[in-house]
Design an enzyme around this catalytic site. Sequence first.
Site, PDB file in Angstrom:
ATOM      1  N   HIS A   1      -5.500   4.920   6.502  1.00 10.74           N
ATOM      2  CA  HIS A   1      -4.734   5.867   5.640  1.00 10.74           C
ATOM      3  C   HIS A   1      -3.263   6.055   5.938  1.00 10.74           C
ATOM      4  O   HIS A   1      -2.594   6.936   5.527  1.00 10.74           O
ATOM      5  CB  HIS A   1      -5.314   7.187   5.320  1.00 10.74           C
ATOM      6  CG  HIS A   1      -6.731   7.001   4.637  1.00 10.74           C
ATOM      7  ND1 HIS A   1      -7.004   6.655   3.526  1.00 10.74           N
ATOM      8  CD2 HIS A   1      -7.893   7.594   5.409  1.00 10.74           C
ATOM      9  CE1 HIS A   1      -8.299   6.719   3.260  1.00 10.74           C
ATOM     10  NE2 HIS A   1      -8.784   7.146   4.340  1.00 10.74           N
TER      11      HIS A   1
ATOM     12  N   ASP B   1      -2.855  -0.112   6.409  1.00 12.43           N
ATOM     13  CA  ASP B   1      -3.739  -0.537   5.325  1.00 12.43           C
ATOM     14  C   ASP B   1      -3.141  -1.889   4.556  1.00 12.43           C
ATOM     15  O   ASP B   1      -4.046  -2.559   3.989  1.00 12.43           O
ATOM     16  CB  ASP B   1      -3.706   0.561   4.067  1.00 12.43           C
ATOM     17  CG  ASP B   1      -4.511   2.024   4.628  1.00 12.43           C
ATOM     18  OD1 ASP B   1      -5.004   2.210   5.877  1.00 12.43           O
ATOM     19  OD2 ASP B   1      -4.563   2.763   3.910  1.00 12.43           O
TER      20      ASP B   1
ATOM     21  N   GLU C   1       0.897   5.631   0.399  1.00 13.38           N
ATOM     22  CA  GLU C   1       0.540   6.921   0.446  1.00 13.38           C
ATOM     23  C   GLU C   1       1.018   8.109  -0.395  1.00 13.38           C
ATOM     24  O   GLU C   1       2.303   7.703  -0.751  1.00 13.38           O
ATOM     25  CB  GLU C   1       0.374   7.383   1.943  1.00 13.38           C
ATOM     26  CG  GLU C   1      -0.101   6.499   2.840  1.00 13.38           C
ATOM     27  CD  GLU C   1      -1.489   6.487   2.633  1.00 13.38           C
ATOM     28  OE1 GLU C   1      -2.106   7.139   2.223  1.00 13.38           O
ATOM     29  OE2 GLU C   1      -2.135   5.247   2.887  1.00 13.38           O
TER      30      GLU C   1
ATOM     31  N   ASP D   1       0.733  -1.057   0.036  1.00  9.36           N
ATOM     32  CA  ASP D   1       0.048   0.004  -0.243  1.00  9.36           C
ATOM     33  C   ASP D   1       1.018   1.375   0.246  1.00  9.36           C
ATOM     34  O   ASP D   1       1.887   1.400   0.522  1.00  9.36           O
ATOM     35  CB  ASP D   1      -0.944   0.053   1.117  1.00  9.36           C
ATOM     36  CG  ASP D   1      -1.961   1.012   1.092  1.00  9.36           C
ATOM     37  OD1 ASP D   1      -3.017   0.798   0.320  1.00  9.36           O
ATOM     38  OD2 ASP D   1      -1.434   2.221   1.565  1.00  9.36           O
TER      39      ASP D   1
END
Length: 603
Positions: free
Chosen positions: A183, A188, A43, A41
């Site tokens: 987030h 995540d 960001e 994942d």
Amino acid sequence: MSTTTSPTSTASTRRSTRESTQMTLDQIGRPLSDLTFCVVDLETTGGSAAGGSMITEVGAVKVRGGEVLGEFQTLVNPRGGIPAFIAVLTGITDSMVASAPSIESVLPAFLEFAEGCVLVAHNAPFDVGFLKHFAAEQQRAWPAFEVVDTARLARRVITRDDAPNCKLGSLARAFGSTTTPNHRALSDARATVDVLHGLMERLGGLGVHTLEELQTFSAKVSAAQRRKRHLAEALPHAPGVYLFRDERDRVLYVGTSRDLRTRVRSYFTASETRSRIGEMVAIAARVSAVECATTLEAEVRELRLIASHEPPYNRRSRRPDKVCWIKLTDEVWPRLSVVRTVRDDAGKGADYLGPFRSRRTAEACLAALHETFPVRQCGGRMPRRPDRTACALAEMGRCLSPCDGSVEVADYALLVADLRDALLHRPDDVVAAVGRRMAALSERQRFEEARLHRDRLAAFVRAASRTQRLSALTRCPELVAARREDDGRWSVHVVRHGRLAGAGRIPREAHAGDWVSDLRASCETVLPGPGPTPAATAEESEKVLRWLEQPGVRLVAVEGEWSCPVRGAGGRLALFDAVETSRRDLVPFDERRSLPVVERPTR
């Protein structure tokens, strides 16, 4: 940057074990329990790497058989400010990433961590797209990762009763994840691991147990269809033809594939949008296969089997005999007619143009020919000295009117000779005549009529090109050609009068010349019949032609002459946006060597 992994010795042992068994797993389908997944994942500062958005955090979890093998987590310096709404959403601020490593050092570390794994992400195109973008920016080769998208998979499995939507948070709650998505990349990724396991458990009850089945899964395939996947188990991983049969052993459907087992399995796991095929699979009782040496052999066998069995679920090629031809008759006063069969008068005065897949196309082509050559259009044979009354076409100047003695046999024969030349060699007269007619109509703004003549001309040019190309091949008693395939071996095909008479692949240890000689000696004996397609259907001969015209094909031997007229109809196809039919040089095969000679530049 922080990384937690299992001991090196254990990881290396698992890696070596996986590599040593990989070939076997590929052959039988790779069980999900035996694969290592890297769930990742990211960001970011925005939604588009190409638009300038940067990665601010990477989190990944490596799992195998339900066991966590390691985790990877690091912040990334985006080399710029983080938008305020992103900082509020993720909690990642400029001060947190100020001393973080750059993507130039993070990406190589992540790729090393994920090496040999199947990548998993929720909305994978986003995360993988960012990673691939920065790999390309760093001129770093992107590994050939296989990718599983849990969001896409969930949309095929989860109903509104399970979760209100397929967002990661909703799915995490639905599957009772121990981690709540927030987030942040690692959290995540952990939640995605739980979602992945929940989806696998749900799919296991539907008969999905391998990566191949997972990647091709669709909720549109019924449970009854999935239970039939065992019908593919006995099939080989090889090119060939497969036949679905019912309980009475009647052939329902015939298909071809480079990998028989993989293709047939897809009917029981993949999304099949054709409702008729879904119906066919539901009543199928077994699947038989004919293994072939080459893909061309498989395609040809498919055509022959469809024509032989007429399977109810095959729509194309079921009735190759349902074609028509334009015939220039062999009589004192020849004429053009549309016929269904080619008789043994072909080559003895009669000539044939075609075949046409529909009578409508044949009649359009016939109209273009009558526009150019005023041969008689009345039916039946006519005596050498006819005494009939002239028809309306003669009064309009569209027929030389042999019926009332207005033209001598010799003069009519000259017209027929020009017509035969247009059919077999040069379409120039037809193109010029119909072109003048189109121009005249366009000047008078009668565009619909001009378009009709254009369509007629296109039908003629395509038919003439097809006939000339087919005749060029089918008049060769034997043609042998070879091509190096992707695995380095040579595929060889023996073609006799346009029919595939034999096919094979030269073993690596074999002497090429001796092997080809043995193949030729063992091939099918082909006795030609009449017409442009004397030994096979036009569709089969055209498949052979397409293979022969591929780059890299070498001629081994040709008996007879394989050539098309220089000013033939093929050169006119560009006028109608048809495929290019330019010929290429094919270099002879040196039978004294195990490899063909070097290819000359094509013309």
